[in-house]
Write a protein that holds these residues in place. Structure first.
Motif, PDB file in Angstrom:
ATOM      1  N   GLU A 116      27.564  -9.833  43.306  1.00  0.00           N
ATOM      2  CA  GLU A 116      27.040 -10.820  44.256  1.00  0.00           C
ATOM      3  C   GLU A 116      25.516 -10.832  44.200  1.00  0.00           C
ATOM      4  N   ILE A 117      24.962 -11.968  43.829  1.00  0.00           N
ATOM      5  CA  ILE A 117      23.509 -12.120  43.760  1.00  0.00           C
ATOM      6  C   ILE A 117      22.978 -12.323  45.173  1.00  0.00           C
ATOM      7  N   ILE A 118      22.044 -11.477  45.565  1.00  0.00           N
ATOM      8  CA  ILE A 118      21.447 -11.564  46.895  1.00  0.00           C
ATOM      9  C   ILE A 118      20.160 -12.362  46.799  1.00  0.00           C
ATOM     10  N   ASP A 119      20.169 -13.537  47.403  1.00  0.00           N
ATOM     11  CA  ASP A 119      19.038 -14.443  47.277  1.00  0.00           C
ATOM     12  C   ASP A 119      18.411 -14.665  48.643  1.00  0.00           C
ATOM     13  N   VAL A 120      17.128 -14.923  48.659  1.00  0.00           N
ATOM     14  CA  VAL A 120      16.420 -15.296  49.878  1.00  0.00           C
ATOM     15  C   VAL A 120      15.545 -16.487  49.547  1.00  0.00           C
TER      16      VAL A 120
ATOM     17  N   ARG B  84       7.775 -13.500  42.543  1.00  0.00           N
ATOM     18  CA  ARG B  84       7.449 -12.128  42.906  1.00  0.00           C
ATOM     19  C   ARG B  84       8.682 -11.281  43.217  1.00  0.00           C
ATOM     20  N   LEU B  85       9.858 -11.863  43.250  1.00  0.00           N
ATOM     21  CA  LEU B  85      11.044 -11.092  43.622  1.00  0.00           C
ATOM     22  C   LEU B  85      11.899 -10.756  42.409  1.00  0.00           C
ATOM     23  N   PRO B  86      12.395  -9.542  42.329  1.00  0.00           N
ATOM     24  CA  PRO B  86      13.372  -9.204  41.284  1.00  0.00           C
ATOM     25  C   PRO B  86      14.716  -9.851  41.602  1.00  0.00           C
ATOM     26  N   ARG B  87      15.563  -9.900  40.614  1.00  0.00           N
ATOM     27  CA  ARG B  87      16.942 -10.316  40.868  1.00  0.00           C
ATOM     28  C   ARG B  87      17.707  -9.104  41.392  1.00  0.00           C
ATOM     29  N   ALA B  88      18.386  -9.266  42.507  1.00  0.00           N
ATOM     30  CA  ALA B  88      19.129  -8.167  43.126  1.00  0.00           C
ATOM     31  C   ALA B  88      20.608  -8.522  43.184  1.00  0.00           C
TER      32      ALA B  88
ATOM     33  N   LYS C  76      29.299   0.286  46.787  1.00  0.00           N
ATOM     34  CA  LYS C  76      29.903  -0.021  48.073  1.00  0.00           C
ATOM     35  C   LYS C  76      30.287  -1.482  48.219  1.00  0.00           C
ATOM     36  N   GLY C  77      29.618  -2.358  47.494  1.00  0.00           N
ATOM     37  CA  GLY C  77      30.008  -3.758  47.482  1.00  0.00           C
ATOM     38  C   GLY C  77      30.064  -4.389  48.863  1.00  0.00           C
ATOM     39  N   HIS C  78      31.270  -4.790  49.259  1.00  0.00           N
ATOM     40  CA  HIS C  78      31.494  -5.525  50.503  1.00  0.00           C
ATOM     41  C   HIS C  78      31.515  -4.642  51.742  1.00  0.00           C
ATOM     42  N   GLU C  79      31.516  -3.319  51.572  1.00  0.00           N
ATOM     43  CA  GLU C  79      31.709  -2.415  52.706  1.00  0.00           C
ATOM     44  C   GLU C  79      30.588  -2.581  53.743  1.00  0.00           C
TER      45      GLU C  79
ATOM     46  N   PHE D 161      26.502  -0.012  57.915  1.00  0.00           N
ATOM     47  CA  PHE D 161      25.632  -0.112  56.745  1.00  0.00           C
ATOM     48  C   PHE D 161      26.241  -1.103  55.770  1.00  0.00           C
ATOM     49  N   ASP D 162      25.433  -2.056  55.333  1.00  0.00           N
ATOM     50  CA  ASP D 162      25.882  -3.096  54.411  1.00  0.00           C
ATOM     51  C   ASP D 162      24.837  -3.221  53.306  1.00  0.00           C
ATOM     52  N   ASP D 163      25.224  -2.911  52.062  1.00  0.00           N
ATOM     53  CA  ASP D 163      24.291  -3.023  50.939  1.00  0.00           C
ATOM     54  C   ASP D 163      23.664  -4.407  50.866  1.00  0.00           C
ATOM     55  N   ARG D 164      24.465  -5.431  51.148  1.00  0.00           N
ATOM     56  CA  ARG D 164      23.969  -6.805  51.023  1.00  0.00           C
ATOM     57  C   ARG D 164      22.896  -7.095  52.062  1.00  0.00           C
TER      58      ARG D 164
END
Length: 520
Positions: free
Chosen positions: A341-345, A358-362, A481-484, A496-499
């Motif tokens: 899952e690509i986390i975009d802002v 200025r942002l890395p791809r996460a 952890k993905g979706h956890e 706690f959510d990695d995303r």
């Protein structure tokens, strides 16, 4: 359904009124309600029959149990109370619970079921099946690790495959919602613990097998044998098996149902024609006409090309027409929470960039085995100048895979940020040390790609540090952890959510100054 009508599914002895009716099944003493059949099962620490007297006071009048359980109940209540209850006594109640549940809920054939098993890719493949069916106008369901979906309505999942009474209750709920097809993950735990008994799949798929769950299974061979149960007449009518590893080839030999093989060479009946790093591909169906399906993986990574092909192949075996799959094969959509899952802002974008300036791809991914980490990193190499992985390993689980996870990360990433996952009751530092041994082994042999290893115990701080230090040309993979949405440590689960944490780190970075590469 009357108790007497359950005897074909659960041959045993009936104590009390055999014509008593039940409208549901539950093995959970906390949620069972009057009118349901309470399954009092023997457990590792306590027998479910212990709770029966209290449940009888609350109106429970039908109980499935074994002789020992019935003796416990008989000794705990007076004869008059016992006479108001019907007991169905069988030798092994857990082994019949699924079939009893299917009979009570009437879910032996509806909705149509498509099952997926394997170590990695189960969740993704079920969502891909769901996406294709939705594009074709079907009313669908999904049961798996991330969530249960019933005609688009989300329900939380407690485990990958629910217990048998819960599972068949879900099938009944789907049927009431006019769901025609349900894609479902089938775990090895579920097969060995009779959770999928009474369910029958129109077609089942096998993704792969690699080391995981050896805290539960004694060996890889035992792990394989449990998975192979899905490909018998008891559970499936047909199978599609990916033969990109030796376990796939072995599964073809073990299967007791008609099999179509899927792979990337001419040995496979269904052949994937694909250029690495490209989302579009062709699925060759073989035969004299050599029909093809044009497909596109909506998710990043070459391994998701295989998952997409498997989804299409299973639907083909389930009766979907080639022309229908071709109509939607390159336009359907699917997103899987916590799976690549690509986390975009939001933010300003430089020309030619696909992510904010200025942002890395996460990317957040559930990869938590050596094979999954290796494949996830491989899939990100082509368009990443630098590759950073943030990961750890769960406690109280298969300890033997930690060394291999370290090796895979060392071979695939430029920078490793080693952190905690769900340490549970284990010492987190000992888990990290086991992973570090694998990393150091690869470095010492010269096989490692990694240039720098950073150890940050607190997971949130590890994510923050990786995001803060990476350049825009860097990809940061947050794995494990993905979706956890929780983290278990010391017997306590905290939110706690990695995303969410990754998104927060990206937003903080967007407002701050670029600090350079992690390894500089």
């Amino acid at each position: 359904m009357r108790i007497s009508q359950l005897l074909p599914a659960a041959p045993g002895t009936v104590h009390g009124d055999p014509e008593r009716e039940v409208g549901g099944v539950s093995h959970d003493s906390r949620t069972v309600s009057p009118g349901q059949l309470y399954a009092a099962l023997p457990g590792a620490n306590v027998h479910g029959a212990k709770f029966a007297p209290d449940l009888m006071e609350r109106g429970i009048t039908a109980i499935l149990t074994d002789a020992a359980g019935w003796d416990m109940i008989s000794a705990a209540v007076d004869p008059q109370t016992l006479a108001e209850v019907t007991g169905l006594i069988v030798e092994h109640p857990r082994s019949v619970l699924g079939f009893v549940s299917a009979a009570v809920y009437g879910t032996s054939v509806s909705p149509q079921l498509i099952g997926v098993t394997g170590t990695n890719g189960k969740t993704t493949t079920t969502y891909l099946v769901d996406g294709m069916l939705e594009a074709l106008g079907h009313r669908t369901g999904v049961i798996g690790t991330v969530a249960t979906l019933i005609a688009g309505v989300r329900e939380p999942s407690v485990r990958t495959t629910p217990e048998a009474p819960e599972l068949h209750a879900l099938f009944a709920k789907m049927r009431a919602a006019d769901v025609d097809t349900c894609a479902m993950e089938v775990s090895s735990h579920a097969l060995s613990q009779h959770r999928v008994d009474g369910a029958h799949f129109a077609v089942s798929g096998f993704t792969n097998l690699s080391q995981d769950h050896l805290d539960f299974h004694n060996s890889m061979d035992e792990y394989f044998d449990v998975k192979a149960q899905l490909f018998t007449r008891t559970f499936s009518d047909a199978a599609v098996i990916v033969v990109e590893d030796r376990w796939g080839e072995k599964m073809v030999e073990a299967a007791q149902v008609p099999v179509r093989t899927l792979g990337r060479d001419d040995r496979s009946e269904l052949r994937i024609e694909h250029t690495p790093g490209v989302s579009d591909f062709i699925l060759h169906l073989g035969g004299s006409a050599d029909e093809t399906i044009a497909l596109r993986s909506p998710l990043p990574g070459d391994f998701n090309v295989t998952n997409t092909a498997l989804a299409a192949a299973m639907l083909l075996e389930a009766g979907i027409a080639v022309s229908d799959l071709n109509a939607i094969g390159r336009t359907f959509s699917a997103s899987v929470p916590g799976r690549m899952e690509i986390i975009d802002v939001s933010g300003p974008r430089a020309e030619g960039q696909t992510h904010p300036e200025r942002l890395p791809r996460a990317i957040v991914d559930y990869s938590h085995t050596p094979d999954a980490i290796e494949k996830a990193l491989e899939s990100l190499h082509a368009d990443s100048e630098e590759l950073v992985i943030v990961f750890g390993a769960g406690g109280d689980r298969d300890r033997g895979k930690r060394y291999g996870m370290g090796q895979a990360a060392a071979r695939g990433a430029d920078v490793i940020v080693l952190t905690d996952d769900n340490p549970r009751t284990e010492d987190p530092s000992s888990i990290r040390a086991a992973i570090r041994e694998g990393i150091d082994a690869e470095i010492s042999t010269g096989r490692a790609r990694v240039k720098k290893v950073i150890e940050v115990a607190e997971r949130g701080a590890a994510i923050d540090e990786a995001i803060a230090a990476a350049e825009a040309s860097t990809t940061v993979l947050i794995a494990g952890k993905g979706h956890e949405t929780g983290q278990s440590a010391g017997g306590v689960v905290t939110d706690f959510d990695d995303r969410s944490r990754t998104r927060s780190a990206l937003c903080t970075r967007l407002g701050g100054a670029q600090t350079g590469k992690v390894h500089s």
